[in-house]
Structure formats: structure tokens, C-alpha cells
Design a protein around this motif. Structure first.
Motif, PDB file in Angstrom:
ATOM      1  N   THR B  34      -6.774  -8.562  12.521  1.00  0.00           N
ATOM      2  CA  THR B  34      -6.873  -9.316  11.271  1.00  0.00           C
ATOM      3  C   THR B  34      -7.759  -8.559  10.288  1.00  0.00           C
ATOM      4  OG1 THR B  34      -6.752 -11.319  12.594  1.00  0.00           O
ATOM      5  CG2 THR B  34      -7.433 -11.555  10.293  1.00  0.00           C
ATOM      6  N   TYR B  35      -7.254  -8.380   9.088  1.00  0.00           N
ATOM      7  CA  TYR B  35      -8.074  -7.781   8.027  1.00  0.00           C
ATOM      8  C   TYR B  35      -8.494  -8.870   7.072  1.00  0.00           C
ATOM      9  CZ  TYR B  35      -6.355  -3.294   9.670  1.00  0.00           C
ATOM     10  OH  TYR B  35      -6.065  -2.216  10.434  1.00  0.00           O
ATOM     11  N   GLN B  36      -9.748  -8.861   6.703  1.00  0.00           N
ATOM     12  CA  GLN B  36     -10.273  -9.837   5.755  1.00  0.00           C
ATOM     13  C   GLN B  36     -10.102  -9.264   4.359  1.00  0.00           C
ATOM     14  OE1 GLN B  36     -11.747 -12.650   7.386  1.00  0.00           O
ATOM     15  NE2 GLN B  36     -11.384 -13.595   5.383  1.00  0.00           N
ATOM     16  N   GLY B  62      10.571  -1.007  13.383  1.00  0.00           N
ATOM     17  CA  GLY B  62      10.279  -2.171  12.559  1.00  0.00           C
ATOM     18  C   GLY B  62      10.128  -1.755  11.125  1.00  0.00           C
ATOM     19  N   PRO B  63      10.228  -2.693  10.222  1.00  0.00           N
ATOM     20  CA  PRO B  63      10.141  -2.354   8.796  1.00  0.00           C
ATOM     21  C   PRO B  63       8.748  -1.844   8.413  1.00  0.00           C
ATOM     22  CG  PRO B  63      10.280  -4.737   9.117  1.00  0.00           C
ATOM     23  CD  PRO B  63      10.481  -4.119  10.445  1.00  0.00           C
ATOM     24  N   SER B  64       8.691  -1.244   7.267  1.00  0.00           N
ATOM     25  CA  SER B  64       7.418  -0.721   6.777  1.00  0.00           C
ATOM     26  C   SER B  64       6.430  -1.865   6.589  1.00  0.00           C
ATOM     27  CB  SER B  64       7.659   0.005   5.452  1.00  0.00           C
ATOM     28  OG  SER B  64       6.453   0.534   4.977  1.00  0.00           O
ATOM     29  N   GLY B  65       5.224  -1.636   7.017  1.00  0.00           N
ATOM     30  CA  GLY B  65       4.178  -2.650   6.858  1.00  0.00           C
ATOM     31  C   GLY B  65       4.200  -3.701   7.953  1.00  0.00           C
ATOM     32  N   SER B  66       5.019  -3.509   8.978  1.00  0.00           N
ATOM     33  CA  SER B  66       5.136  -4.530  10.023  1.00  0.00           C
ATOM     34  C   SER B  66       4.007  -4.450  11.049  1.00  0.00           C
ATOM     35  CB  SER B  66       6.490  -4.410  10.724  1.00  0.00           C
ATOM     36  OG  SER B  66       6.645  -3.098  11.222  1.00  0.00           O
ATOM     37  N   GLY B  67       3.251  -3.365  11.043  1.00  0.00           N
ATOM     38  CA  GLY B  67       2.110  -3.266  11.958  1.00  0.00           C
ATOM     39  C   GLY B  67       2.250  -2.205  13.025  1.00  0.00           C
ATOM     40  N   LYS B  68       3.204  -1.304  12.873  1.00  0.00           N
ATOM     41  CA  LYS B  68       3.452  -0.284  13.900  1.00  0.00           C
ATOM     42  C   LYS B  68       2.258   0.671  14.038  1.00  0.00           C
ATOM     43  CE  LYS B  68       7.122   1.341  11.805  1.00  0.00           C
ATOM     44  NZ  LYS B  68       7.095   0.546  10.560  1.00  0.00           N
ATOM     45  N   SER B  69       1.814   1.202  12.908  1.00  0.00           N
ATOM     46  CA  SER B  69       0.679   2.139  12.956  1.00  0.00           C
ATOM     47  C   SER B  69      -0.569   1.441  13.466  1.00  0.00           C
ATOM     48  CB  SER B  69       0.416   2.737  11.582  1.00  0.00           C
ATOM     49  OG  SER B  69       1.497   3.560  11.199  1.00  0.00           O
ATOM     50  N   THR B  70      -0.756   0.210  13.043  1.00  0.00           N
ATOM     51  CA  THR B  70      -1.908  -0.566  13.509  1.00  0.00           C
ATOM     52  C   THR B  70      -1.899  -0.655  15.035  1.00  0.00           C
ATOM     53  OG1 THR B  70      -1.755  -1.861  11.473  1.00  0.00           O
ATOM     54  CG2 THR B  70      -3.083  -2.775  13.260  1.00  0.00           C
ATOM     55  N   LEU B  71      -0.734  -0.951  15.586  1.00  0.00           N
ATOM     56  CA  LEU B  71      -0.606  -1.061  17.034  1.00  0.00           C
ATOM     57  C   LEU B  71      -0.883   0.286  17.713  1.00  0.00           C
ATOM     58  CD1 LEU B  71       0.127  -2.833  19.440  1.00  0.00           C
ATOM     59  CD2 LEU B  71       2.531  -2.225  19.088  1.00  0.00           C
ATOM     60  N   ASP B 190       3.399   8.844  15.856  1.00  0.00           N
ATOM     61  CA  ASP B 190       3.694   7.922  14.756  1.00  0.00           C
ATOM     62  C   ASP B 190       4.585   8.653  13.761  1.00  0.00           C
ATOM     63  OD1 ASP B 190       3.708   5.891  12.952  1.00  0.00           O
ATOM     64  OD2 ASP B 190       1.522   5.666  12.849  1.00  0.00           O
ATOM     65  N   GLU B 191       5.846   8.288  13.722  1.00  0.00           N
ATOM     66  CA  GLU B 191       6.829   8.943  12.842  1.00  0.00           C
ATOM     67  C   GLU B 191       6.789  10.466  12.987  1.00  0.00           C
ATOM     68  OE1 GLU B 191       8.939   7.271  11.084  1.00  0.00           O
ATOM     69  OE2 GLU B 191       8.048   5.405  10.363  1.00  0.00           O
ATOM     70  N   PRO B 192       6.997  10.981  14.166  1.00  0.00           N
ATOM     71  CA  PRO B 192       6.839  12.431  14.347  1.00  0.00           C
ATOM     72  C   PRO B 192       7.918  13.239  13.644  1.00  0.00           C
ATOM     73  CG  PRO B 192       7.773  11.467  16.319  1.00  0.00           C
ATOM     74  CD  PRO B 192       7.434  10.326  15.411  1.00  0.00           C
TER      75      PRO B 192
HETATM   76  N1  LIG Z   1      -7.450  -1.132   6.671  1.00  0.00           N
HETATM   77  C1  LIG Z   1      -6.600  -2.075   6.269  1.00  0.00           C
HETATM   78  N2  LIG Z   1      -7.046  -3.057   5.471  1.00  0.00           N
HETATM   79  C2  LIG Z   1      -6.216  -4.061   5.090  1.00  0.00           C
HETATM   80  N3  LIG Z   1      -4.938  -4.116   5.428  1.00  0.00           N
HETATM   81  C3  LIG Z   1      -4.440  -3.177   6.210  1.00  0.00           C
HETATM   82  C4  LIG Z   1      -5.259  -2.096   6.672  1.00  0.00           C
HETATM   83  N4  LIG Z   1      -4.493  -1.295   7.457  1.00  0.00           N
HETATM   84  C5  LIG Z   1      -3.268  -1.847   7.469  1.00  0.00           C
HETATM   85  N5  LIG Z   1      -3.243  -2.952   6.739  1.00  0.00           N
HETATM   86  C6  LIG Z   1      -2.102  -3.851   6.534  1.00  0.00           C
HETATM   87  O1  LIG Z   1      -1.546  -4.124   7.794  1.00  0.00           O
HETATM   88  C7  LIG Z   1      -0.141  -4.128   7.706  1.00  0.00           C
HETATM   89  C8  LIG Z   1       0.439  -3.174   8.766  1.00  0.00           C
HETATM   90  O2  LIG Z   1       0.174  -1.840   8.401  1.00  0.00           O
HETATM   91  P1  LIG Z   1       0.719  -0.644   9.251  1.00  0.00           P
HETATM   92  O3  LIG Z   1       0.137   0.595   8.689  1.00  0.00           O
HETATM   93  O4  LIG Z   1       0.474  -0.902  10.664  1.00  0.00           O
HETATM   94  O5  LIG Z   1       2.274  -0.686   8.924  1.00  0.00           O
HETATM   95  P2  LIG Z   1       3.424   0.253   9.527  1.00  0.00           P
HETATM   96  O6  LIG Z   1       4.292  -0.622  10.312  1.00  0.00           O
HETATM   97  O7  LIG Z   1       2.861   1.411  10.183  1.00  0.00           O
HETATM   98  O8  LIG Z   1       4.190   0.679   8.204  1.00  0.00           O
HETATM   99  P3  LIG Z   1       4.905   2.104   7.868  1.00  0.00           P
HETATM  100  O9  LIG Z   1       6.201   2.093   8.566  1.00  0.00           O
HETATM  101  O10 LIG Z   1       5.072   2.048   6.402  1.00  0.00           O
HETATM  102  O11 LIG Z   1       3.979   3.167   8.327  1.00  0.00           O
HETATM  103  C9  LIG Z   1       0.212  -3.733   6.306  1.00  0.00           C
HETATM  104  O12 LIG Z   1       0.558  -4.931   5.602  1.00  0.00           O
HETATM  105  C10 LIG Z   1      -1.041  -3.162   5.739  1.00  0.00           C
HETATM  106  O13 LIG Z   1      -1.150  -3.475   4.375  1.00  0.00           O
END
Ligand SMILES: Nc1ncnc2c1ncn2[C@@H]1O[C@H](COP(=O)(O)OP(=O)(O)OP(=O)(O)O)[C@@H](O)[C@H]1O
Ligand SMILES: [Mg+2]
Lengths: 415, 249
Positions: B34-36, B62-71, B190-192
Motif C-alpha cells: 500500500t502506498y500512502q 497483466g496490464p500496465s500499472g497492475s502491480g507486476k513490478s511491485t510484486l 522484468d520485461e527482459p
Molecule cells: N513508489 C510508489 N509510490 C506510489 N505509487 C506507486 C509506487 N510504485 C508503484 N506505484 C503504483 O503502484 C501501481 C503498480 O505499479 P507497478 O510498477 O507495479 O506496475 P506494473 O504492473 O509494473 O506496470 P508496467 O507494466 O507499466 O511496468 C501503479 O499504479 C503505480 O502507480
């Protein structure tokens, strides 16, 4: 251990890479350190030079010698007070009385018969040249025991020559150079106020301090002969030679005797002064110690300013390289790796500045040494270098700690 | 629904025994990130649970912004979850010291980032050597291994180039060589192939297959179907949740 050193070398190499990449900034950072180290080098070499020269000269008066004079002896920056100038002069009789003391081997008076600021000048001429600018001193044969002057050629005068006020003299190196530069002076003559004196000895050149009067520009004549040249001469300086290892006892005896002879009331301070080579060197050392402390303070301030500069630049560098730190952490750098990397970088930076300072400082002190007795003391270069490295490490600590504590993912996101 | 999907995958792969669960290479339970954002909370991951066995080849789409990189950052021990438990090789990541995490990032995990993350001022060779430096490998061995790694991604003639003297695909290959240099048990990519042409992509995918065949565990984020199809298992993420988890091989 091997791993540790290889890690260290690796960090050092990385530090150099970084510094090479930021030449201008690195240069600006180390200016403070460079200047600080140059200051240390220059001041320490000048102090050491003066110290050595002073010690040489004072030691040349002999380690058993006690100087006695009506005014205060030693290194002083003020003029003699009126009270000092009004004190009664020492006399030939004082010197002879000192010889009777048990701890005194001998005592020699030196009567100053040179040209005064006013009154009749003492004209000395020989070999077609003439000058009044030579120190003329009347003394006794026992000067040979004192060992403060070394006869290069010839001999000192005898007691008989003193008793009969013979017109004989010994000349210092400078006097010889003035009148008989290319030949032996012994056996020749020179005229003092029209009287012909036979030169019976030629003295070795004395240690010279810059700005001090030329000790070799002196003519010694028998005490009585000096009085005949300048009948109103009364400025007597006495040098006593103590028995081996008894200098303190001799000094006490001399002071007691002179207080009696000069009628100093009980409880009143001496109206004369005594000094030994050691006491003058001590006095000088306490002066240079003061200068040395001032030097430490000044260069510390320089290094401190340099250190604050280093901290500033390192903080900027840490911020700028946030991403790099993130990358390093992401591929396995520990906090300690990052900390050490930045500390080594800071230490390398300032250590490098220290080396530049050492090089410049050394060069400058070599140049100064051409005009002034100075040499770089053995401790100055290592002190300068390690102080520089230390400054880098101490002031790099906070930035390095900040770098080490960065969060990997936030650093990677840093733009 | 979503729920049944999330349960299908792990249950199917762990085939019922508690032992298998214990030995999972990666085990995530109820992970939240969770990001504040001011007063609002942004859930990049919501209640994600899954596990990966040793030697698996997993694609995350998954679509862009879905949380893949976060995971991926969580899996790679670069980031920590807001809630939930993460065990790697049976060890609780939240209880690891900083040095232990550094060791895992150095030895156990090879990370290929979406944005390469190469040191700009360092040569390709030095970039690839870096993990070995932190692993304490001697200089001569380091040099040999890094050179070999660059040769294996066909950059043997570019060892002394800096990243800005390399093409995007070449940089990506340097990043891959760096990720593989310490023989990690898990390769995270990540997207190699995002920056690569299709021919190079195919080569990279072939490289991944070779690594997988050698027993390495591979997790790759992608939005290219050709890439995802090479994997043995595909997890689909949407809005920070696992939408689908299917084994395709
Ligand atoms: N440091 C952060 N602060 C606030 N929000 C963040 C932060 N990092 C990621 N997010 C949010 O978390 C969500 C997931 O981001 P993430 O980078 O995981 O997407 P992604 O699936 O990797 O997208 P892409 O395919 O475009 O790389 C996005 O909505 C992004 O705006
Ligand atoms: Mg992404």
C-alpha cells in the motif's frame, strides 16, 4: 585478510574512478586540505630551521658556559628598560673574582671597545683598506678554555702579552676576508686608531643566524690593549666556565658572589643576569612551542574548513548517486560495503589533496631554504598526509552513513 | 471467480502435501503493498498469495500499472510488503537482517530490471563484475567469469563499452549477464525483451530456456504473448490482485 585487502584495493580503484569522473569537483573539494597541508609544511620547516640554527649557535658557546651581563640575557623582543641600562657595569675584577669560586673553572671578561653610536669611532685599517665597522673586544688568554672560538691558524695571546699590553690581536673570518682575503693573515699587521697590531691568530667562522650580527666580524685584543684603544670602555660581559656537570651549582655560586660584590640588598632581585646555553635554548623552545601551537590551530582551522567542504561535496555526491547506490544494493552490496566505499572515497579525495599539499609545500620549503635556514622536519609529511586522510574519513562518515542507510527500492526509483 | 482461481493454482501445484509447502522456494501469503498518497491509500498489491517451486518457469502478465513490478521487487527482496508473510526457501524475509538480505540479493537472486539499472560510468565488464565484487571473488577470477558471461550473451567485443555506448538490446544483455554471473537459483526478469527486436528476443528466450533446463527457477514479467507462452505457468495480475494462475506445461 587477503579478501579484506583485495576488497580495499577494489574500493580504492572505484574511488579513483569516481574522482577521475568528477575532476573539477574533486579539485574544489581538496583546496582547503591542500592549503592546510602547505601551511603545516611551511611553518613547521621554518620553525625547525630557526630552532636548529639557534641551537647550533647557542651550543657553539659551550655547554659548560654561563653568561653574565648587567642586563637581562636571552631572547627578548623589548628594549632594555631604563633601570637595566642604569645598572653598574661588570668589571675585570668581577671576572677575576668569579675564577676563585670552587665550581668555576675559569671566567673571561669581554670588554666591548667597538665604535659606539656616538663618540670616537674605532678606525681599523690594513692592506690599504679601512673601516670602523668591526667589533673590537678585549679579553684574557683563558678564552681558549671556554672553547667558544676556534683558532684556525696561529694562537691566542699569552698572559705576558696581556700583562704588558702588547699590540697583538686575533681576527675573525670576516675580518680576514676584509683585509687579507687571499693570503694568510697571521704575521701581518693591522692598524687600530693608528696603532699597529700584529695578527697572531685567525679564528674559524662562527655559526650564523639570519639578521643577527656577524659574530665573525670581530677582533680580539688583550684586555688592557682594548682599554688603551678606548679608555672609556666599560661594557663588560663575562663568560664563566663551570666544572664538568656542575653548571647549576656554579650558577648559584656566581649569583651569590655577584650579589655581594654588587651590594644587592637581601630580598631584592639581582641587578644582573646569568644564563646558560640550555636556559636560552629552553627559552627559545618555549617561544617556538607557542608558534607551533598557533600553527596547529591555524592549520586545523584550514583542515576543518576543508573537512566541511568534503562533507558538503560528499552529501551532494551521495544524493546524485542515489541510483548508483540503489543498483549496488540491489545486486548485493551490504550497508557496510556502501559505507566503506564512501569512506574510502572521501579519504582518497582528501589524502590526494594532502599529497598535492605535501608536494607544493615541499617545493616551497626547498625554495625558502635557499634564503632562510629551514628544513622539513621528519614528522611533518606523515602528519600532513594522515591528517588529510583522517579529515576525509571523519567528515565523510555522515554522508557515507546516509548512503549506507538508503532504501534499495527508493534509491532505484530516484530520478 | 477470482477466489477460486487463486486457490486452484497453488493447490494444484503443491499437490496436497504440507511438506511441499514447507519447501517452496517462494511462498507469499496475503501480501499487501500500500502506498500512502496524501490522504488516499493506493493498493499496488491486494492480498496476493501464491507459491513457486524450485525449478519452475513462471510468467507474470497483466496490464500496465497492475502491480507486476511491485510484486517482482518484493520477490527480489528489494522492497518489503505492507502486510502479509513472505518466505524464501522457508525463511521469513521480514525477519532477515540487512546483511542477510544483501547476501540473498547477491547470491540467490539475479534481477533483470525493466530499466536495466546499469552503472552509467562503469564499463560493461565492470557492471557484470559488480556482484562478484560483493561476493568477495578474487580479481582475476572475476575478470574471467565476467568476460565469459559477456561472451555468452554475445557481447565479447563490447566489454569495455559504457552503457551509453551500447544499444538498448545490448544493455539488456549486459543486465542479463550481470543477473546470471553469480549462478543465482532464482532469475527475476522484468520485461527482459521489452527493448529488444524479435530476433534478439528469441535469443534471450532461448537463453532462459537453457537456464531453466539447467534447473534454475525463472520468473519473468512480460506483456508479450510469445514470451509468456514459453513459460510453464502463467499468473495474470489485474489491479493488484491475482486474476488467473494457470499451468500451461
Ligand atoms: N513508489 C510508489 N509510490 C506510489 N505509487 C506507486 C509506487 N510504485 C508503484 N506505484 C503504483 O503502484 C501501481 C503498480 O505499479 P507497478 O510498477 O507495479 O506496475 P506494473 O504492473 O509494473 O506496470 P508496467 O507494466 O507499466 O511496468 C501503479 O499504479 C503505480 O502507480
Ligand atoms: Mg513494471
Amino acid at each position: 585478510m587477503r579478501l579484506v585487502t583485495s576488497r580495499f584495493l577494489e574500493n580504492l580503484k572505484m574511488a579513483f574512478d569516481t574522482l577521475r569522473g568528477n575532476k573539477l569537483r574533486a579539485f574544489l573539494t581538496i583546496i582547503g586540505v591542500v592549503v592546510g597541508v602547505i601551511t603545516v609544511m611551511l611553518i613547521s620547516s621554518i620553525i625547525s630551521g630557526i630552532q636548529l640554527a639557534v641551537e647550533d649557535q647557542i651550543k657553539s658557546f659551550g655547554t659548560r658556559s654561563i653568561f653574565v651581563y648587567k642586563m637581562d640575557i636571552g631572547i627578548r623582543f623589548d628594549r632594555p628598560s631604563r633601570e637595566e641600562r642604569m645598572r653598574p657595569d661588570l668589571t675585570l675584577e668581577d671576572a677575576l673574582a668569579l675564577r676563585e669560586l670552587s665550581e668555576v673553572e675559569t671566567a673571561v671578561p669581554f670588554l666591548n671597545a667597538s665604535s659606539g653610536w656616538w663618540g670616537n669611532a674605532t678606525i681599523i685599517s690594513a692592506n690599504g683598506k679601512q673601516t670602523s665597522n668591526i667589533n673590537l673586544t678585549g679579553t684574557l688568554p683563558e678564552i681558549s678554555v671556554a672553547g667558544t672560538e676556534v683558532v684556525l691558524e696561529g694562537r691566542w695571546f699569552t698572559q705576558a702579552e696581556v700583562d704588558f699590553k702588547k699590540d697583538v690581536c686575533l681576527i675573525g673570518e670576516t675580518v680576514k676576508e676584509t683585509f687579507y682575503p687571499n693570503e694568510s693573515a697571521v704575521g701581518k699587521t693591522l692598524e687600530i686608531n693608528g696603532r699597529e697590531f700584529r695578527i697572531i691568530g685567525h679564528l674559524e667562522k662562527k655559526a650564523q643566524l639570519l639578521g643577527d650580527q656577524d659574530e665573525s666580524n670581530t677582533i680580539y685584543v688583550p684586555f688592557g690593549s682594548a682599554l688603551r684603544i678606548k679608555p672609556n670602555a666599560d661594557d663588560v660581559f663575562i663568560m664563566a666556565v663551570a666544572n664538568e656537570g656542575r653548571i647549576a651549582q656554579a650558577q648559584d655560586q656566581i649569583e651569590d658572589l655577584l650579589r655581594t660584590r654588587r651590594k644587592v640588598a637581601f630580598g631584592r632581585p639581582n641587578n644582573f643576569s646569568t644564563a646558560t646555553a640550555d636556559s636560552i635554548i629552553d627559552q627559545f623552545n618555549s617561544i617556538t612551542a607557542g608558534v607551533a601551537i598557533a600553527m596547529v590551530v591555524i592549520s586545523s582551522i584550514g583542515l576543518l574548513i576543508g573537512g566541511i567542504g568534503v562533507m558538503n561535496i560528499m552529501l551532494v555526491s551521495v544524493t546524485e548517486r542515489t541510483r548508483e547506490i540503489g543498483i549496488r544494493k540491489a545486486i548485493g552490496a551490504k550497508q557496510s560495503d556502501i559505507l566503506i566505499q564512501f569512506l574510502i572515497e572521501a579519504g582518497t579525495l582528501t589524502g590526494f589533496g594532502g599529497l598535492i599539499g605535501l608536494a607544493i609545500g615541499w617545493g616551497l620549503s626547498l625554495i625558502i631554504a635557499l634564503f632562510f635556514p629551514s628544513y622539513v622536519p621528519y614528522w611533518a609529511p606523515p602528519l600532513g598526509f594522515f591528517a588529510s586522510v583522517g579529515i576525509g574519513i571523519v567528515f565523510g562518515l555522515f554522508p557515507a552513513w546516509k548512503a549506507a542507510r538508503l532504501d534499495p527500492i527508493e534509491s532505484l526509483r530516484y530520478e | 471467480m477470482e477466489n477460486s482461481n487463486t486457490e486452484d493454482g497453488p493447490n494444484a501445484s503443491s499437490a496436497g502435501t504440507a511438506m511441499a509447502k514447507e519447501e517452496s522456494l517462494i511462498l507469499m501469503k496475503n501480501i499487501w503493498k500500500t502506498y500512502q498518497m496524501g490522504v488516499e491509500e493506493l493498493h499496488a498489491l491486494r492480498d496476493v498469495s501464491f507459491q513457486v517451486e524450485k525449478g519452475d518457469y513462471l510468467a507474470i502478465i497483466g496490464p500496465s500499472g497492475s502491480g507486476k513490478s511491485t510484486l517482482m521487487n518484493l520477490i527480489g527482496c528489494l522492497d518489503s510488503p505492507s502486510k502479509g508473510t513472505y518466505l524464501i526457501n522457508g525463511h521469513l524475509v521480514s525477519e532477515m537482517t540487512d546483511d542477510e538480505l544483501a547476501r540473498i540479493r547477491n547470491k540467490e537472486i539475479g534481477f533483470v530490471f525493466q530499466t536495466f539499472n546499469l552503472l552509467a560510468r562503469a564499463t560493461a565488464l565492470h557492471n557484470v563484475e559488480l556482484p562478484l565484487i560483493y561476493a568477495g571473488v578474487r580479481a582475476s577470477e572475476r575478470h574471467d567469469r565476467a568476460t565469459a558471461a559477456l561472451e555468452s550473451v554475445e557481447l565479447g567485443d563490447r566489454t569495455l563499452h559504457r552503457p551509453n555506448e551500447l544499444s538498448g538490446g545490448q544493455r539488456q544483455r549486459v543486465a542479463i549477464a550481470r543477473a546470471l554471473i553469480n549462478n543465482p537459483s532464482i532469475l527475476l526478469a522484468d520485461e527482459p525483451t521489452g527493448a529488444l527486436d524479435s530476433k534478439t528476443s528469441v535469443e534471450i528466450m532461448a537463453l532462459f530456456e537453457k537456464l531453466h533446463a539447467a534447473g534454475n527457477t525463472i520468473i519473468v514479467v512480460t506483456h508479450e504473448h510469445e514470451v509468456a507462452e514459453r513459460a510453464h505457468r502463467v499468473i495474470t495480475i489485474r489491479d493488484g490482485q491475482i486474476e488467473k494462475d494457470e499451468r500451461i506445461k
